[in-house]
Scaffold this motif. Structure first.
Motif, PDB file in Angstrom:
ATOM      1  N   UNK A 112      55.590  -4.289  36.367  1.00 18.73           N
ATOM      2  CA  UNK A 112      55.959  -3.281  35.184  1.00 18.73           C
ATOM      3  C   UNK A 112      55.598  -4.313  33.947  1.00 18.73           C
ATOM      4  N   UNK A 113      54.555  -3.688  33.243  1.00 16.86           N
ATOM      5  CA  UNK A 113      54.151  -4.526  32.146  1.00 16.86           C
ATOM      6  C   UNK A 113      54.074  -3.656  30.851  1.00 16.86           C
ATOM      7  N   UNK A 114      54.646  -4.299  29.895  1.00 19.34           N
ATOM      8  CA  UNK A 114      54.887  -3.796  28.718  1.00 19.34           C
ATOM      9  C   UNK A 114      53.554  -3.375  28.064  1.00 19.34           C
TER      10      UNK A 114
ATOM     11  N   UNK B   8      48.115  -5.606  43.166  1.00 19.52           N
ATOM     12  CA  UNK B   8      49.519  -5.101  42.862  1.00 19.52           C
ATOM     13  C   UNK B   8      49.626  -3.498  42.165  1.00 19.52           C
ATOM     14  N   UNK B   9      50.599  -2.719  42.808  1.00 19.59           N
ATOM     15  CA  UNK B   9      51.195  -1.472  42.336  1.00 19.59           C
ATOM     16  C   UNK B   9      51.455  -1.785  40.741  1.00 19.59           C
ATOM     17  N   UNK B  10      51.138  -1.172  39.861  1.00 17.98           N
ATOM     18  CA  UNK B  10      51.484  -1.487  38.401  1.00 17.98           C
ATOM     19  C   UNK B  10      51.672  -0.427  37.603  1.00 17.98           C
TER      20      UNK B  10
ATOM     21  N   UNK C  71      52.400   3.255  38.908  1.00 19.09           N
ATOM     22  CA  UNK C  71      53.718   3.856  38.744  1.00 19.09           C
ATOM     23  C   UNK C  71      54.025   4.671  37.524  1.00 19.09           C
ATOM     24  N   UNK C  72      54.892   5.570  37.842  1.00 20.73           N
ATOM     25  CA  UNK C  72      55.092   6.380  36.515  1.00 20.73           C
ATOM     26  C   UNK C  72      55.634   5.501  35.355  1.00 20.73           C
ATOM     27  N   UNK C  73      55.285   5.732  33.934  1.00 22.16           N
ATOM     28  CA  UNK C  73      55.842   5.055  32.946  1.00 22.16           C
ATOM     29  C   UNK C  73      57.328   4.740  33.049  1.00 22.16           C
TER      30      UNK C  73
ATOM     31  N   UNK D 159      54.606   5.699  43.522  1.00 24.94           N
ATOM     32  CA  UNK D 159      53.443   5.644  42.650  1.00 24.94           C
ATOM     33  C   UNK D 159      52.572   6.874  43.021  1.00 24.94           C
ATOM     34  N   UNK D 160      52.592   7.466  44.102  1.00 27.76           N
ATOM     35  CA  UNK D 160      51.865   8.693  44.447  1.00 27.76           C
ATOM     36  C   UNK D 160      52.307  10.091  43.999  1.00 27.76           C
TER      37      UNK D 160
END
Length: 226
Positions: A46-48, A72-74, A108-110, A223-224
Motif C-alpha cells: 500500500x503506497x502513499x 505485487x498487488x498494490x 486494492x481499493x484506496x 482486489x477484484x
C-alpha cells in the motif's frame, strides 16, 4: 475415523491461520527492493499517494511502477487532514492523484489513513459526530466514483477517541488496524475482524509490515471486488 478427524481439524486450523505478508510505504522509503520483497513472500503493498488537497507523495509514481513490475498487488493511500477541507474534496483529490481503483485484479481499493498528525490536535478539532460525518463524506464520494468503499486505516485509541468508537463503517469499509505488537488486540468500531493488520513499523524491504487476514485467493478477491 480418528485419522480423518485429525486431518479435518488440521485443515481447519490451516484455514484459520492463513495470512499473506505485505507492507506499506511512502517517500520516506526512497528505495524499495520490490523484487526481493516478492521473493521473500510479500504479495501486496500500500503506497502513499496524497495528503489533504495539496500534497502528492513525490515517490508515489515510481513506487507504484516498481510494485507493479515486481508482480505485487498494490494500491494507494491518502493521509487525511479533516481540519483542512471536506471529506468529499479530499476523496476527489486522492482519486485524481493515484487513489483510483479498477477491476484488474491487482489493484486494492484506496485506503484512508486516519490518525494523529504532528502539530495537530489529536482529533483535528472535530467533535466525534463531525469526524464521523467527515469520514462518511470521504467514503461515500470514493464509493460513488469507484463502486468500492475505501479501506480505513486507524488504531483503537484514535478511533475510540475521535469517532466515539463509531460502528458506522463496520459493514462497508475494510479495516486496516495499526497495532505494533504480537497480537491484534481489541478491534474498534464494531468490526468483527481486521482485513489487514499493520503489525510492525519496520519491514525488511522498506516501510511498515502488514499482514492480510486470509489466503492469497481472498487477497485477490479483495482486489477484484468479489
Amino acid at each position: 475415523m480418528k485419522s480423518f478427524v485429525l486431518t479435518a481439524l488440521a485443515g481447519l486450523v490451516g484455514a484459520v491461520q492463513a495470512t499473506v505478508q505485505g507492507f506499506d510505504i511512502s517517500h520516506y522509503q526512497g528505495s524499495v527492493n520490490f523484487a526481493r520483497a516478492y521473493s521473500s513472500g510479500a504479495r501486496f503493498v500500500i503506497i502513499k499517494a496524497t495528503e489533504g488537497t495539496n500534497y502528492i507523495d513525490p515517490k508515489f509514481s515510481s513506487h507504484y511502477t516498481g510494485a507493479t513490475s515486481a508482480g505485487l498487488i498494490r494500491g494507494g493511500y491518502h493521509f487525511a487532514h479533516p481540519d483542512s477541507s471536506s471529506g468529499a474534496a479530499q476523496a476527489d483529490y486522492f482519486l485524481a492523484h493515484g487513489g483510483g481503483w479498477s477491476k484488474d485484479g491487482i489493484t486494492l481499493p484506496g485506503m484512508i489513513d486516519l490518525e494523529s498528525s504532528s502539530g495537530k490536535a489529536t482529533c483535528y478539532g472535530l467533535s466525534t459526530s463531525a469526524m464521523v460525518s467527515w469520514i462518511k463524506a470521504f467514503s461515500d464520494r470514493y464509493h460513488s466514483k469507484t463502486g468500492r468503499y475505501p479501506m480505513i486505516y486507524t488504531n483503537y485509541s484514535w478511533w475510540s477517541k475521535c469517532t466515539g468508537n463509531s460502528k458506522s463503517f463496520a459493514t462497508t469499509n475494510p479495516l486496516v488496524l495499526a497495532r505494533w505488537s504480537s497480537s491484534v488486540g481489541t478491534i474498534p468500531g464494531g468490526w468483527s475482524y481486521q482485513t489487514i493488520w499493520q503489525n510492525a513499523d519496520t519491514y525488511t524491504y522498506g516501510g511498515d509490515s502488514d499482514i492480510f487476514n486470509g489466503s492469497l485467493d481472498r487477497l485477490k478477491a479483495l482486489a477484484k471486488g468479489s
